[in-house]
Every structure is written in structure tokens, then in C-alpha cells.
Design an enzyme around this catalytic site. Structure first.
Site, mmCIF file in Angstrom:
data_model
loop_
_atom_site.group_PDB
_atom_site.id
_atom_site.type_symbol
_atom_site.label_atom_id
_atom_site.label_comp_id
_atom_site.label_asym_id
_atom_site.label_seq_id
_atom_site.Cartn_x
_atom_site.Cartn_y
_atom_site.Cartn_z
ATOM 1 N N ASP A 155 0.843 -1.195 0.000
ATOM 2 C CA ASP A 155 0.000 0.000 0.000
ATOM 3 C C ASP A 155 0.879 1.245 0.000
ATOM 4 O OD1 ASP A 155 -3.246 0.427 0.982
ATOM 5 O OD2 ASP A 155 -1.894 2.165 1.006
ATOM 6 N N LYS A 156 0.432 2.238 -0.756
ATOM 7 C CA LYS A 156 1.153 3.511 -0.879
ATOM 8 C C LYS A 156 0.902 4.420 0.332
ATOM 9 C CE LYS A 156 1.039 7.223 -4.391
ATOM 10 N NZ LYS A 156 0.303 7.601 -5.624
ATOM 11 N N THR A 187 -2.889 5.639 -11.097
ATOM 12 C CA THR A 187 -3.073 4.424 -10.287
ATOM 13 C C THR A 187 -3.905 3.389 -11.037
ATOM 14 O OG1 THR A 187 -2.804 5.610 -8.217
ATOM 15 C CG2 THR A 187 -4.023 3.539 -8.112
ATOM 16 N N THR A 202 -16.143 -1.603 -9.486
ATOM 17 C CA THR A 202 -17.293 -0.903 -8.924
ATOM 18 C C THR A 202 -18.500 -0.916 -9.868
ATOM 19 O OG1 THR A 202 -18.050 1.345 -8.465
ATOM 20 C CG2 THR A 202 -16.085 1.169 -9.781
ATOM 21 N N ASP A 203 -19.692 -0.807 -9.295
ATOM 22 C CA ASP A 203 -20.908 -0.688 -10.116
ATOM 23 C C ASP A 203 -20.900 0.606 -10.941
ATOM 24 O OD1 ASP A 203 -21.334 1.121 -8.006
ATOM 25 O OD2 ASP A 203 -23.269 0.276 -7.391
ATOM 26 N N GLU A 204 -20.060 1.570 -10.541
ATOM 27 C CA GLU A 204 -20.076 2.866 -11.234
ATOM 28 C C GLU A 204 -19.605 2.761 -12.681
ATOM 29 O OE1 GLU A 204 -18.866 6.310 -9.039
ATOM 30 O OE2 GLU A 204 -19.187 5.317 -7.121
ATOM 31 N N TYR A 257 -13.283 9.088 -12.086
ATOM 32 C CA TYR A 257 -13.108 7.890 -11.229
ATOM 33 C C TYR A 257 -13.610 6.647 -11.953
ATOM 34 C CZ TYR A 257 -14.405 4.341 -7.773
ATOM 35 O OH TYR A 257 -14.571 3.145 -7.110
ATOM 36 N N LYS A 277 -11.600 3.418 -13.729
ATOM 37 C CA LYS A 277 -11.862 2.065 -13.219
ATOM 38 C C LYS A 277 -12.315 1.161 -14.377
ATOM 39 C CE LYS A 277 -11.918 0.582 -9.563
ATOM 40 N NZ LYS A 277 -10.848 -0.105 -8.780
ATOM 41 N N VAL A 313 -26.207 17.579 1.986
ATOM 42 C CA VAL A 313 -26.807 16.579 1.090
ATOM 43 C C VAL A 313 -26.801 17.155 -0.321
ATOM 44 C CG1 VAL A 313 -28.914 15.293 0.552
ATOM 45 C CG2 VAL A 313 -28.257 15.692 2.946
ATOM 46 N N ARG A 352 -23.243 17.531 -7.114
ATOM 47 C CA ARG A 352 -21.971 17.155 -7.742
ATOM 48 C C ARG A 352 -22.167 17.172 -9.259
ATOM 49 N NH1 ARG A 352 -20.658 11.152 -6.119
ATOM 50 N NH2 ARG A 352 -19.383 12.042 -4.472
HETATM 51 N N1 LIG Z 1 -15.988 2.203 -1.331
HETATM 52 C C1 LIG Z 1 -16.909 1.662 -2.120
HETATM 53 O O1 LIG Z 1 -18.110 1.847 -1.905
HETATM 54 C C2 LIG Z 1 -16.497 0.764 -3.276
HETATM 55 C C3 LIG Z 1 -17.490 0.026 -3.926
HETATM 56 C C4 LIG Z 1 -17.120 -0.848 -4.963
HETATM 57 C C5 LIG Z 1 -15.789 -0.957 -5.308
HETATM 58 N N2 LIG Z 1 -14.850 -0.212 -4.677
HETATM 59 C C6 LIG Z 1 -13.448 -0.408 -5.083
HETATM 60 O O2 LIG Z 1 -12.804 -1.077 -4.007
HETATM 61 C C7 LIG Z 1 -11.430 -0.671 -3.930
HETATM 62 C C8 LIG Z 1 -11.119 -0.173 -2.527
HETATM 63 O O3 LIG Z 1 -11.964 0.929 -2.219
HETATM 64 P P1 LIG Z 1 -11.944 1.617 -0.782
HETATM 65 O O4 LIG Z 1 -13.250 2.264 -0.596
HETATM 66 O O5 LIG Z 1 -11.436 0.653 0.218
HETATM 67 O O6 LIG Z 1 -10.848 2.748 -1.035
HETATM 68 P P2 LIG Z 1 -9.905 3.548 -0.053
HETATM 69 O O7 LIG Z 1 -9.726 4.886 -0.685
HETATM 70 O O8 LIG Z 1 -10.383 3.469 1.358
HETATM 71 O O9 LIG Z 1 -8.524 2.735 -0.109
HETATM 72 C C9 LIG Z 1 -7.686 2.718 -1.223
HETATM 73 C C10 LIG Z 1 -6.349 2.170 -0.780
HETATM 74 O O10 LIG Z 1 -5.477 2.104 -1.908
HETATM 75 C C11 LIG Z 1 -4.210 2.655 -1.563
HETATM 76 N N3 LIG Z 1 -3.607 3.178 -2.796
HETATM 77 C C12 LIG Z 1 -4.046 4.228 -3.563
HETATM 78 N N4 LIG Z 1 -3.250 4.400 -4.630
HETATM 79 C C13 LIG Z 1 -2.275 3.430 -4.531
HETATM 80 C C14 LIG Z 1 -1.186 3.084 -5.341
HETATM 81 N N5 LIG Z 1 -0.897 3.768 -6.466
HETATM 82 N N6 LIG Z 1 -0.400 2.046 -4.964
HETATM 83 C C15 LIG Z 1 -0.687 1.349 -3.821
HETATM 84 N N7 LIG Z 1 -1.704 1.643 -3.008
HETATM 85 C C16 LIG Z 1 -2.503 2.676 -3.361
HETATM 86 C C17 LIG Z 1 -4.527 3.731 -0.542
HETATM 87 O O11 LIG Z 1 -3.403 4.084 0.243
HETATM 88 C C18 LIG Z 1 -5.628 3.049 0.263
HETATM 89 O O12 LIG Z 1 -5.094 2.242 1.286
HETATM 90 C C19 LIG Z 1 -11.252 0.385 -5.019
HETATM 91 O O13 LIG Z 1 -10.667 -0.228 -6.138
HETATM 92 C C20 LIG Z 1 -12.659 0.851 -5.337
HETATM 93 O O14 LIG Z 1 -12.760 1.273 -6.678
HETATM 94 C C21 LIG Z 1 -15.172 0.641 -3.669
#
Ligand SMILES: NC(=O)c1ccc[n+]([C@@H]2O[C@H](COP(=O)([O-])OP(=O)(O)OC[C@H]3O[C@@H](n4cnc5c(N)ncnc54)[C@H](O)[C@@H]3O)[C@@H](O)[C@H]2O)c1
Length: 328
Positions: free
Chosen positions: A32-33, A93, A117-119, A141, A145, A197, A264
Site C-alpha cells: 500500500d502507498k 493508479t 465498482t458498479d459505477e 473515477y 476504473k 446533502v 456534484r
Molecule cells: N468504497 C466503495 O463503496 C467501493 C465500492 C465498490 C468498489 N470499490 C473499489 O474497491 C477498492 C477499494 O476501495 P476503498 O473504498 O477501500 O478505497 P480507499 O480509498 O479506502 O482505499 C484505497 C487504498 O489504496 C491505496 N492506494 C491508492 N493508490 C495506490 C497506489 N498507487 N499504490 C498502492 N496503493 C494505493 C490507498 O493508500 C488506500 O489504502 C477500489 O478499487 C474501489 O474502486 C469501492
């Protein structure tokens, strides 16, 4: 199993690591970064090896992947508002980082799971998206993805890499950074701050408890067919304003805290995932939204140690830029 989990210090990644160590006895390496959203604190109670580095760094990735049975990629920039203000890191990323991981997985013949993601499907007025629905992302975003998903698919078709893609709906639960709707509203409600909101509050999301998504990803990793995509959707839909009212109720805050703010740009109206394919593999969401939201409110109320450093740090400046008012 020995798993390399990229982005494992973030919200969903850390919950995934916790579930896999606790319930499956896996050996975990986290790469993790540590961006603003990634925190060592998220994993302080879980046994794991930690590598500080980014997924764009081929040398670090190759060393971290050595000996892994599979790699699960959560690493991402994840906040749509930030992708509108500063898209650069999203492109780097999601496009470059995913490419570097895929190349390493190909060289080492390691099974690869992309968390998506569903997005990527865009907005849907009625019904639900299936895995064969066209990709139609709206924000930087979701567009980056979607690009990453297509690249992952190409590594299966072209090189025969064992790839899997899990597209989750909106997650909520412990350890989520407070820029996102649910923790933002919980913490603001607990502090008596205004509850901003977007628009008319009628955007609909398909809420999924984070441990259900974590189990779903593990299930796809173990039982999914290589080259396939699996939607992992939550059991309940809710408008944003219903979510905010439920939080007000759980916290015991005042409805007058609600403040409708400028929407937004390009805000998707409704997301909805059909999850029949992953159900056919034997996964089922266990947490209904009403119960999960209550337990999430309790978690934030009981874990000030986790959010206090965030709420008193850089997040304050972000919040002021975003909403034009300071946190109390
Ligand atoms: N949060 C949601 O509702 C949701 C829903 C569906 C899918 N997702 C997907 O799930 C994944 C995780 O989402 P989250 O909500 O836990 O995100 P988050 O932002 O909480 O965590 C992202 C993590 O990735 C690390 N990171 C970012 N860029 C990096 C890089 N270049 N190299 C290494 N590490 C890096 C960050 O330090 C962090 O720990 C994502 O891919 C997101 O698209 C999220």
C-alpha cells in the site's frame, strides 16, 4: 493461501484482510502507498506483512508478489469528488498501476482479482445491471476504473492469465474514510455539524456491508471462473436522504442539521446491480442495510481513536474546500 493484497490499508482492503486472516487462516502481504485514505491503524489488530510502496513500481510489485498464490487489487483513488477536482492520480493508479500488476502476475503466473465498482456501468433508472451490460462510466473515477477492467479482461483473452473482476455496489462499515457519505454524516451528526446533502437527496444507491463484499471477493477468488466478471450487490436500495434520516435517528441528532447543497457535476442518479451470477457460486449478502447501518453508527461512536486524528488533520481543509464551511 498466501495472498498479496494491494491497497489493503484502505477501507475495503483492510476489512478483506481481517476476514481472510480471521475466518480462512490465510497468510497476507499488504502492499500500500498509504495515501490519505490508507492507514496502518486500519490493520493494527491483524497479522500481516506490510510493504510500503505503490502498484506503479514494478520492482516493489515483483518482490511483493513472490510466492503469492493470488493477488487481489484494491489499490485505487476512490472519491468521485476528488476525481473531478484532480483526476491525475486516478489515471496513474488505475491505468498504469493495474498494468504493472498484470505484467507481474503474468510473469509469475499468479491468479489476479481486480476489485471494481458498479459505477463503471453508469446510472440506471429502473432494473439492474448484469455483467454483460455495456460500460458507460460518467466520472474520471469510474472511467479510469472501467479502463482498468478492460485491461484486466485483455490479459485473460490475450495471455491466458487467470483473471477475475468483482464489481461491488456502494460499501459501508467500519474504517471508511469520512469523506464518503455514511461516515461523513455519522461523524457530523455526532458533532452537531451540518449534514450537506447533494442536490435533492434522491440519488439511489445499492448498499453493501463491507464484510459481505470482502467475503464475496474471497468467494470469487476461490470459486470464480477465470476471465469472468462478477457483480456483488447489496441487498437493499436507499436514497441518500433516507440514509441521512436513518443516521440522524440512530445518533439522536436534530433533523435541522440537514442542508441541501449544490449537486456534484454529472452525479449519477441510481446504481443497481443484479448479483445472480455470484449467488449461483454460493455467495449471499448476510447483512441487511438497516442493521448494518446501526452497527456502523455504533462502531464510529465507540472508536474515536480511529477518526479523531483524521478529523483534526488535513481532512478539515479538504472539507472546507468541498463544502465552503469549516467543521465544528
Ligand atoms: N468504497 C466503495 O463503496 C467501493 C465500492 C465498490 C468498489 N470499490 C473499489 O474497491 C477498492 C477499494 O476501495 P476503498 O473504498 O477501500 O478505497 P480507499 O480509498 O479506502 O482505499 C484505497 C487504498 O489504496 C491505496 N492506494 C491508492 N493508490 C495506490 C497506489 N498507487 N499504490 C498502492 N496503493 C494505493 C490507498 O493508500 C488506500 O489504502 C477500489 O478499487 C474501489 O474502486 C469501492
Amino acid at each position: 493461501m498466501r495472498l498479496l493484497v494491494c491497497g489493503g490499508a484502505g477501507f475495503i482492503g483492510s476489512n478483506f484482510v481481517r476476514v481472510r486472516v480471521r475466518d480462512f487462516g490465510d497468510e497476507l502481504v499488504v502492499l500500500d502507498k498509504l495515501t490519505y485514505a490508507g492507514r496502518r491503524e486500519n490493520l493494527q489488530d491483524v497479522a500481516h506483512e506490510f510493504v510500503h510502496g505503490s502498484i506503479e513500481d514494478a520492482q516493489v510489485v515483483a518482490a511483493a508478489m513472490d510466492g503469492a498464490d493470488a493477488v487481489v487489487n484494491f489499490a485505487a483513488e476512490t472519491h468521485v469528488d476528488r476525481s473531478i477536482a484532480e483526476p491525475d492520480a486516478f489515471v496513474t493508479t488505475h491505468a498504469l498501476g493495474t498494468y504493472v500488476l498484470l505484467e507481474a502476475a503474468r510473469a509469475q503466473q499468479v491468479r489476479y482479482v481486480q476489485v471494481s465498482t458498479d459505477e463503471v456501468y453508469g446510472s440506471i433508472a429502473q432494473g439492474s445491471f448484469t455483467e454483460s451490460s455495456p460500460l458507460d462510466p460518467s466520472s474520471p473515477y469510474s472511467a479510469t476504473k472501467a479502463g482498468a477492467d478492460l485491461l484486466v479482461g485483455s490479459y485473460h483473452h490475450t495471455f491466458g492469465l487467470q483473471t477475475l473482476i468483482c464489481r461491488g455496489s456502494n460499501n459501508y462499515g467500519p474504517y471508511q474514510y469520512p469523506e464518503k457519505l455514511i461516515p461523513l454524516m455519522i461523524l457530523n451528526a455526532l458533532h452537531g455539524d451540518r449534514l450537506p446533502v447533494y442536490g435533492d437527496g434522491m440519488n439511489v444507491r445499492n448498499w453493501l456491508f463491507v464484510e459481505d463484499f470482502a467475503r464475496g471477493i474471497g468467494h470469487v477468488l476461490e470459486h470464480g471462473a477465470p476471465g469472468e466478471v462478477y457483480n456483488v450487490g447489496g441487498p437493499d436500495e436507499s436514497t441518500n436522504i433516507e440514509v441521512v434520516r436513518a443516521i440522524i435517528d440512530a445518533v439522536g441528532a436534530d433533523e435541522d442539521l440537514i442542508e441541501f447543497v449544490t449537486d456534484r457535476p454529472g452525479h449519477d442518479r441510481r446504481y443497481s446491480l443484479g448479483s445472480e451470477k455470484v449467488r449461483a457460486l454460493g455467495w449471499e449478502a448476510q447483512m441487511r442495510f438497516h442493521d448494518g447501518l446501526r452497527s456502523t453508527v455504533d462502531w464510529y461512536r465507540d472508536n474515536a481513536w480511529w477518526w479523531e486524528p483524521i478529523r483534526s488533520g488535513d481532512y478539515r481543509a479538504y472539507y472546507e474546500r468541498q463544502y465552503g464551511r469549516a467543521l465544528g
